[in-house]
Design an enzyme around this catalytic site. Structure first.
Site, short mmCIF file in Angstrom:
data_model
loop_
_atom_site.label_atom_id
_atom_site.label_comp_id
_atom_site.label_asym_id
_atom_site.label_seq_id
_atom_site.Cartn_x
_atom_site.Cartn_y
_atom_site.Cartn_z
N LYS A 24 0.79 -0.76 0.06
CA LYS A 24 0.35 -0.05 -0.03
C LYS A 24 0.87 0.97 0.16
O LYS A 24 1.85 1.27 -0.59
CB LYS A 24 -0.97 -0.19 0.97
CG LYS A 24 -1.58 -1.49 1.05
CD LYS A 24 -2.81 -1.62 2.26
CE LYS A 24 -3.93 -2.53 2.31
NZ LYS A 24 -4.98 -3.15 3.30
N GLU A 57 -10.18 -0.89 -1.84
CA GLU A 57 -9.19 0.63 -1.37
C GLU A 57 -9.89 1.47 -2.19
O GLU A 57 -9.73 3.21 -2.54
CB GLU A 57 -7.96 0.98 -0.89
CG GLU A 57 -8.11 0.37 0.84
CD GLU A 57 -7.37 -0.52 0.64
OE1 GLU A 57 -5.78 -0.42 0.25
OE2 GLU A 57 -6.93 -0.83 2.52
N GLU A 85 -11.42 -10.54 -1.54
CA GLU A 85 -10.74 -9.71 0.12
C GLU A 85 -12.47 -9.27 0.53
O GLU A 85 -11.87 -8.36 -0.36
CB GLU A 85 -10.21 -8.92 -0.20
CG GLU A 85 -8.23 -9.14 -0.71
CD GLU A 85 -7.63 -8.47 -0.67
OE1 GLU A 85 -6.22 -8.71 0.19
OE2 GLU A 85 -7.55 -7.17 -1.44
N GLY A 145 -7.03 -5.16 7.32
CA GLY A 145 -6.43 -3.77 8.35
C GLY A 145 -7.76 -4.17 9.24
O GLY A 145 -7.02 -2.97 10.23
N SER A 149 -6.19 -9.46 6.67
CA SER A 149 -5.79 -9.92 7.89
C SER A 149 -5.30 -11.01 7.92
O SER A 149 -5.39 -11.70 8.89
CB SER A 149 -7.30 -9.97 8.14
OG SER A 149 -7.21 -8.57 9.39
P1 PGA Z 1 -4.31 -6.82 5.17
O1 PGA Z 1 -4.64 -5.69 4.02
O2 PGA Z 1 -3.68 -7.73 5.48
O3 PGA Z 1 -3.69 -5.79 5.97
O4 PGA Z 1 -5.90 -7.17 6.33
C1 PGA Z 1 -4.96 -6.75 2.40
C2 PGA Z 1 -5.03 -6.38 1.56
O5 PGA Z 1 -5.57 -4.95 2.02
O6 PGA Z 1 -4.93 -6.47 0.54
#
Ligand code: PGA
Length: 252
Positions: A14, A101, A169, A175, A214
């Site tokens: 990210k 996102e 996802e 997150g 996560s």
């Molecule tokens: P995360 O993010 O492992 O921090 O939950 C996964 C992603 O957004 O690809």
């Protein structure tokens, strides 16, 4: 016995990572060269500013590079954007498209995500296309229909198992430390697999379906051991080599 399709663990940094973070990528290279991820394919998707320098430290090694987004056009008057051909030129071989996102924060539609994936494939990059439902959609019992709609709308019909990866996802798991139950993940991946069969015929069984949201060393074995889960897209836990290898290490 090596698994088919070959498992893939991808780290999505990210908007994190300065040049100092290259040390983590060097440590990941060492670990993967030491067979700590078995036969799994490992890729890191740092911010675009680090791709060229990451490519230099990964050169000749087993880890491939990915980017986090691309523009659907090959070039032109699009201030601030980066094309798939530029990412390929910088050293990437994958690009994530349609991350939630971006879908949520920038209003990216399925059609736009598909045109980005097509641009990626055209430029010789494999596209990791993200799909996933929100908490409200899951609670309304719409998770499978939402994800199916995203799959039908976002996947290029001409893609192949070599240049397409799907990442499931759930938006509410990203997150947050929350994950769906093992049976919810298995059910969703089975329904994605069935849909891939409809779209790509026999090749659909070889398109990798990653779980993301996560994933961490403590839950990786359970989540990635489920049927039709061919690896993981990892956010927070991919920033440090130790955590990332704690996940990829389940394949060793
Ligand atoms: P995360 O993010 O492992 O921090 O939950 C996964 C992603 O957004 O690809």
């Amino acid at each position: 016995m090596s698994r088919d399709p070959r498992p893939l663990v991808a780290g999505n940094w990210k908007m994190n990572g300065l040049k100092a973070g290259l040390e983590e990528i060097v440590a990941m290279r060492r670990a993967v060269e030491g067979r700590q991820a078995g036969d799994a394919e490992i890729i890191v998707c740092p911010p675009a500013t680090l791709i060229i320098s990451a490519a230099a430290v990964l050169q000749g090694g087993p880890i491939a590079l990915g980017a986090q987004d691309c523009h659907p056009k090959a070039g032109g008057a699009y201030t601030g954007d980066i094309s798939a051909a530029m990412l390929k030129d910088a050293g990437a071989s994958y690009v994530i498209v349609g991350h939630s996102e971006r879908r949520a924060g920038y209003g990216e539609s399925d059609a736009l995500v598909r045109s980005k994936a097509e641009a990626a494939n055209e430029a010789g990059l494999a596209a990791i296309i993200c799909v996933g439902e929100t908490k409200a959609e899951r609670e309304a019992g719409e998770a499978v229909s939402v994800v199916s709609g995203q799959i039908r709308g976002s996947l290029p019909p001409a893609a192949t198992p070599a240049n397409l990866v799907v990442a499931y996802e759930p938006v509410w798991a990203i997150g947050t430390g929350l994950t769906p139950t093992a049976s919810d993940v298995a059910d969703m991946h089975a329904s994605i697999r069935a849909l891939l069969g409809e779209i790509y015929g026999e090749a659909g069984v070889r398109v990798r379906i990653l779980y993301g949201g996560s994933v961490k060393p403590s839950n990786a074995r359970e989540l990635l051991g489920l049927p039709n889960v061919d690896g993981a897209l990892v956010g927070g836990a991919s920033l440090k080599a130790n955590d990332f290898m704690g996940i990829a290490g389940i394949y060793a």
